[in-house]
Design an enzyme around this catalytic site. Structure first.
Site, PDB file in Angstrom:
ATOM      1  N   ARG A  54       0.721  -1.180  -0.194  1.00 15.44           N
ATOM      2  CA  ARG A  54       0.026  -0.006  -0.015  1.00 15.44           C
ATOM      3  C   ARG A  54       0.735   1.253  -0.062  1.00 15.44           C
ATOM      4  NH1 ARG A  54       1.731   1.755   4.021  1.00 15.44           N
ATOM      5  NH2 ARG A  54       0.544   3.425   3.781  1.00 15.44           N
ATOM      6  N   GLY A  55       0.218   2.622  -0.167  1.00 19.44           N
ATOM      7  CA  GLY A  55       1.037   3.643  -0.228  1.00 19.44           C
ATOM      8  C   GLY A  55       1.230   3.910  -1.658  1.00 19.44           C
ATOM      9  N   ALA A  56       1.066   5.175  -2.233  1.00 13.09           N
ATOM     10  CA  ALA A  56       0.896   5.580  -3.395  1.00 13.09           C
ATOM     11  C   ALA A  56       2.160   4.922  -4.209  1.00 13.09           C
ATOM     12  CB  ALA A  56       0.806   6.971  -3.755  1.00 13.09           C
ATOM     13  N   ASP A 248      -1.731  10.791  -2.317  1.00 13.81           N
ATOM     14  CA  ASP A 248      -1.939   9.782  -3.148  1.00 13.81           C
ATOM     15  C   ASP A 248      -2.085  10.311  -4.671  1.00 13.81           C
ATOM     16  OD1 ASP A 248      -2.820   8.619  -0.478  1.00 13.81           O
ATOM     17  OD2 ASP A 248      -2.449   7.189  -1.807  1.00 13.81           O
ATOM     18  N   LYS A 259      -4.806  10.404   2.610  1.00 15.08           N
ATOM     19  CA  LYS A 259      -5.489   9.616   3.606  1.00 15.08           C
ATOM     20  C   LYS A 259      -6.859  10.096   4.359  1.00 15.08           C
ATOM     21  CE  LYS A 259      -5.621   5.966   3.943  1.00 15.08           C
ATOM     22  NZ  LYS A 259      -6.456   5.057   2.992  1.00 15.08           N
TER      23      LYS A 259
HETATM   24  O1  MRU Z   1      -4.748   3.373   1.807  1.00 17.93           O
HETATM   25  P1  MRU Z   1      -3.369   3.548   2.115  1.00 17.93           P
HETATM   26  O2  MRU Z   1      -2.615   3.027   3.049  1.00 17.93           O
HETATM   27  O3  MRU Z   1      -2.366   3.180   0.731  1.00 17.93           O
HETATM   28  O4  MRU Z   1      -3.135   5.231   2.029  1.00 17.93           O
HETATM   29  C1  MRU Z   1      -1.604   5.634   2.120  1.00 17.93           C
HETATM   30  C2  MRU Z   1      -1.792   7.127   2.187  1.00 17.93           C
HETATM   31  O5  MRU Z   1      -2.623   7.736   2.313  1.00 17.93           O
HETATM   32  C3  MRU Z   1      -0.276   7.716   2.203  1.00 17.93           C
HETATM   33  O6  MRU Z   1      -0.207   8.875   2.855  1.00 17.93           O
HETATM   34  C4  MRU Z   1      -0.095   7.997   0.871  1.00 17.93           C
HETATM   35  O7  MRU Z   1       0.051   6.959  -0.005  1.00 17.93           O
HETATM   36  C5  MRU Z   1       1.327   8.827   0.673  1.00 17.93           C
HETATM   37  S1  MRU Z   1       2.666   7.561   0.660  1.00 17.93           S
HETATM   38  C6  MRU Z   1       4.205   8.004   0.642  1.00 17.93           C
END
Ligand code: MRU
Length: 375
Positions: A54-56, A248, A259
């Protein structure tokens, strides 16, 4: 970054078999550290969708490796057809983080020029690994630029710890290494600047309490986990010097999707004159989009993430319990959009800029989007 003193990244090619991609199973952290194998594009799709990864930035790179796995699987006569099919399939795994579509489009554009299946397979592995390397470099660069902000605050506080509030996990787990929001913190810590991090727990999946806190612990960075609704109070009482969050998808006008709950932190920061920065690589900027609130697709996830919570019992057993009244409806919006006017600045791999089209395109002139074309 470190896990029990050993260096890890979030995704890598299996040391003995380059047809297997390995990732850390983030659903299990912080209770168990497990590595799982991805062997097919379906594995990559499922890992992204169920948030094993997970995470962008990380889902973007996983998508790129998913394209590679799809090519290995493909028939040598029809590999190009399956390449395009897999691209559409993988892009549909999660809608909000634009990195997924951007990296898949990037790798597909290169592979579509190949003349043979064999050369496409070799190039796909090379290209996915190049994109991974690029994300690491960008994160590190974000760290250096963002660290200057922390250093300036530290000087103004005569070396007292700089209190930084962050939301969700925009750490190395969400990227490949360093993180985005955490990169400036890790750099500051490495350079000996005293820091303390307020970690929003980040309901409903608790990425802050589970993942950011885990990362910071393994790096030895002082931190405190707080309930999501505590940030405003801390800000009113002078306990937050700086907010840094990830993103994201950020529009060319500087609107920031991140988030769910990020927007409320930005409002509280604005009301208390606390700088609110967003750390992001350019693979998170949607240069064609101009109105974040109206245009960014917001993922809605299973209501069970709200109605139930997972945790560890004192006897070490991991279990899930219901925390919402049975029969009550629940809603689970994964992200929200913070309008650009509440964002003090964007920390990118090329430097820090204002959250507005003029500043963004000044840093990335080659990416002229709709705004530029109109003029
Ligand atoms: O739903 P997730 O856990 O994938 O959400 C992640 C986030 O919102 C992070 O803040 C975002 O991807 C930035 S990651 C460097």
């Amino acid at each position: 970054m470190q896990v029990n003193g050993k260096n890890y990244q979030t995704i890598w090619v299996h040391a003995d078999n380059n047809q297997i991609i390995q990732v850390i199973d983030q659903r299990k952290l912080p209770f168990e550290f497990e590595i799982i194998d991805l062997k097919t594009p379906v594995d990559a799709f499922v890992a992204i969708q169920n948030m094993t990864v997970r995470g962008a930035p990380l889902i973007g790179v996983t998508g790129a490796y998913g394209i590679y796995l799809g090519l290995i699987d493909a028939n040598s006569e029809s590999w190009k057809t399956s390449l395009f099919k897999n691209a559409t399939y993988l892009k549909s795994a999660r809608p909000t983080a634009v990195n997924l579509a951007i990296l898949i489009d990037e790798i597909v554009a290169v592979l579509a020029e190949c003349f043979s299946h064999e050369s496409a397979c070799a190039l796909a592995l090379e290209e996915a690994t190049r994109l991974k390397r690029r994300e690491i470099d960008w994160s590190e660069s974000i760290g250096e630029y963002g660290c200057e902000l922390i250093e300036a605050i530290s000087i103004s506080k005569n070396g007292e710890p700089v209190n930084i509030l962050t939301h969700c996990n925009a750490g190395w787990l969400a990227c490949i290494d360093w993180g985005t929001a955490t990169a400036p913190i890790y750099k500051a810590f490495l350079y000996g600047i005293p820091v303390h991090v307020w970690v929003d727990e980040t309901r409903p999946r608790n990425q802050g309490a589970r993942l950011t806190a885990w990362e910071l612990s393994h790096e030895g960075v002082p931190h405190t986990v707080i309930p999501d609704n505590a940030g405003g109070h801390l800000m009113q009482h002078g306990l937050v010097d700086l907010c840094i969050v990830g993103s994201d998808r950020t529009t060319s006008t500087g609107d920031v999707a991140n988030k769910i709950g990020t927007y409320l932190k930005a409002l509280a920061a604005y009301d208390n004159n606390i700088p609110f920065y967003v750390a992001l690589p350019s693979s998170t900027i949607d240069f064609m989009m101009m109105d974040g609130v109206r245009e960014i697709p917001i993922e809605q996830r299973d209501g069970e993430e709200v109605s139930h919570m997972e945790g560890e019992l004192d006897n070490g057993l991991i279990t899930k319990v219901r925390i919402v009244n049975p029969g009550s409806a629940v809603a689970n919006y994964g992200f929200d959009v913070t309008p650009a006017r509440y964002v003090t600045g964007l920390i990118t791999e090329r430097g820090i800029c204002g959250a507005n089209p003029a500043d963004i395109f000044k840093l990335f002139p080659e990416r002229g989007g709709r705004e530029k074309k109109k003029g």
